[in-house]
Motif scaffolding. Sequence first.
Motif, PDB file in Angstrom:
ATOM      1  N   UNK A 112       0.794  -1.221   0.000  1.00 23.67           N
ATOM      2  CA  UNK A 112       0.000   0.000   0.000  1.00 23.67           C
ATOM      3  C   UNK A 112       0.825   1.270   0.000  1.00 23.67           C
ATOM      4  N   UNK A 113       2.154   1.166  -0.019  1.00 24.71           N
ATOM      5  CA  UNK A 113       3.010   2.351  -0.042  1.00 24.71           C
ATOM      6  C   UNK A 113       3.833   2.353  -1.326  1.00 24.71           C
ATOM      7  N   UNK A 114       4.480   3.480  -1.610  1.00 28.70           N
ATOM      8  CA  UNK A 114       5.240   3.611  -2.854  1.00 28.70           C
ATOM      9  C   UNK A 114       6.718   3.881  -2.622  1.00 28.70           C
ATOM     10  N   UNK A 115       7.163   3.936  -1.363  1.00 23.56           N
ATOM     11  CA  UNK A 115       8.539   4.299  -1.048  1.00 23.56           C
ATOM     12  C   UNK A 115       9.241   3.125  -0.375  1.00 23.56           C
ATOM     13  N   UNK A 116      10.459   2.846  -0.824  1.00 19.21           N
ATOM     14  CA  UNK A 116      11.292   1.854  -0.156  1.00 19.21           C
ATOM     15  C   UNK A 116      12.039   2.544   0.987  1.00 19.21           C
ATOM     16  N   UNK A 117      11.854   2.064   2.210  1.00 16.13           N
ATOM     17  CA  UNK A 117      12.458   2.698   3.383  1.00 16.13           C
ATOM     18  C   UNK A 117      13.552   1.803   3.974  1.00 16.13           C
ATOM     19  N   UNK A 118      14.567   2.445   4.515  1.00 17.46           N
ATOM     20  CA  UNK A 118      15.692   1.716   5.105  1.00 17.46           C
ATOM     21  C   UNK A 118      15.185   0.745   6.170  1.00 17.46           C
ATOM     22  N   UNK A 119      15.637  -0.494   6.088  1.00 18.39           N
ATOM     23  CA  UNK A 119      15.132  -1.517   6.999  1.00 18.39           C
ATOM     24  C   UNK A 119      16.237  -2.253   7.740  1.00 18.39           C
ATOM     25  N   UNK A 120      17.342  -2.581   7.064  1.00 23.23           N
ATOM     26  CA  UNK A 120      18.376  -3.392   7.718  1.00 23.23           C
ATOM     27  C   UNK A 120      19.670  -3.347   6.926  1.00 23.23           C
ATOM     28  N   UNK A 121      20.750  -3.745   7.591  1.00 20.86           N
ATOM     29  CA  UNK A 121      22.028  -4.018   6.935  1.00 20.86           C
ATOM     30  C   UNK A 121      22.404  -5.454   7.266  1.00 20.86           C
TER      31      UNK A 121
END
Length: 472
Positions: free
Chosen positions: A433-442
């Motif tokens: 439902x969103x359009x942005x990839x957000x920082x999640x992990x390394x």
Amino acid sequence: MTASCQVCGGPIESDGGPGRVASYCSQACRQRAYRERRRPADVPARELVSEIGDRLGRVRLNPGLAFHADVEALSTRFAQLRRLARQAHQGADRHDGAAGGGAGDTGFVTPAGVTNPDVPGPGVTESGVTNPDVTDPGVPNPGRSYSADDTLTALIELHRRELRAHCYRMLGSYDEAEDLTQEAFLRAWRARETLEGVDNARAWLYRIATNVCLDFLRRHNRRPAPYEPVPGMDSGGGPPPPRMPWLQPFPDDQLPQAPAHRHEPAEQAVASETLELVFLTAIQQLPPRQRAAVILRDVAGWSAQETAELLGSSLTSANSAVQRGRSALRQALPGRREDWSAGAPSAEDLALLQRYMDAAARTDIDAMIELVREDAVLTMPPNPFWFTSRDALFAFVRPNLEPESPMFAGHWRHLPVRANGQLAVAGYLRRPGTSVFRAQLIDVLRIEEGRIAEITTFEPHLFGAFGLPMTL
């Protein structure tokens, strides 16, 4: 035939023969033009400061999750601003020298410390010893004298990276290494007037930084302990790995630019450039003074006598600490260095990393499973979750990866990075439902025999330190 220099406008004499007409009147102007072409097209500092100020005014202090997100969004801007500040600082002397006239003023267009980061700045020799007779060839001020402030500033810039890496090895935490490096420089600044009587300023800085770390470790009793079972979770049949909730990754591009000292094989417990997570976990199990002794002796390259002086102990005591530390490390590390050292990635390793990222982007779980060893280990500091088999690992993550699952987390994109001398990926998640990839992990990876043998998953707050954006 006469032409004009593209940099200073001065005349260029030509013999009129065939061939290309020169564009620059001297090598100095050629170097200056080269620097201008290579200068990165960063956001202008004024606009960046304005944007940071605007974002600061809109930071939400509550709830905590929003506060954390807003501050993390600022980290990339601050990283850009630090880069611009470094460029301005490095170029200050160069611009001062250029202000005196055209390129004919001097044969050098930059001080040596700018064009070669491994060459000390004014007033500092290679060993870190103050040398007040050295003058800056790029500044038309041969009679300039340098104060203790100037000398210490040059020393700090010369040794900043290696001291931060030293603190990181002592602590295992990037954030705390950054803080304690600054604390060490603050202590050095307060004692800067004593520099005049110091024979080896690099050793002086190392002693201050080591004592700062030992003081911190006395206040925080940190020793890895085995992971505890998580109720209701199958972690696999292997033994629990050591748990270090404070462990954080270290960006490879912030490592010291000069290689560390090397020792003869008989004296070498580990390779001196190592920052691998396996080594960090093992050395964190040593008592603080043993840890410091081994790092100073075998990693930083100090002699036995120098190590004793840096620790403020006798030679016998320092040698004993080193020997006990080496013995404990050999027991904590796998038998062969090849079993845990990352080394330079091969073409096959890089291809494996690309297949891993592609499979994750396609949510192709079966392809991901094929890239992972059956006895793979995954840990997630500071979280308590851990797995020691491929089956247990994918039983845990599969519901979050399958689009048909009610627990589906979203779609992934990964960027390759290097951390702790190992291959790694920065993962961005686009939730449904969103359009942005957000920082999640390394994810820091250890590859063994053509497959992923270990994954250490870190939270995303260090994306700024890696020069990564928080969104794609």
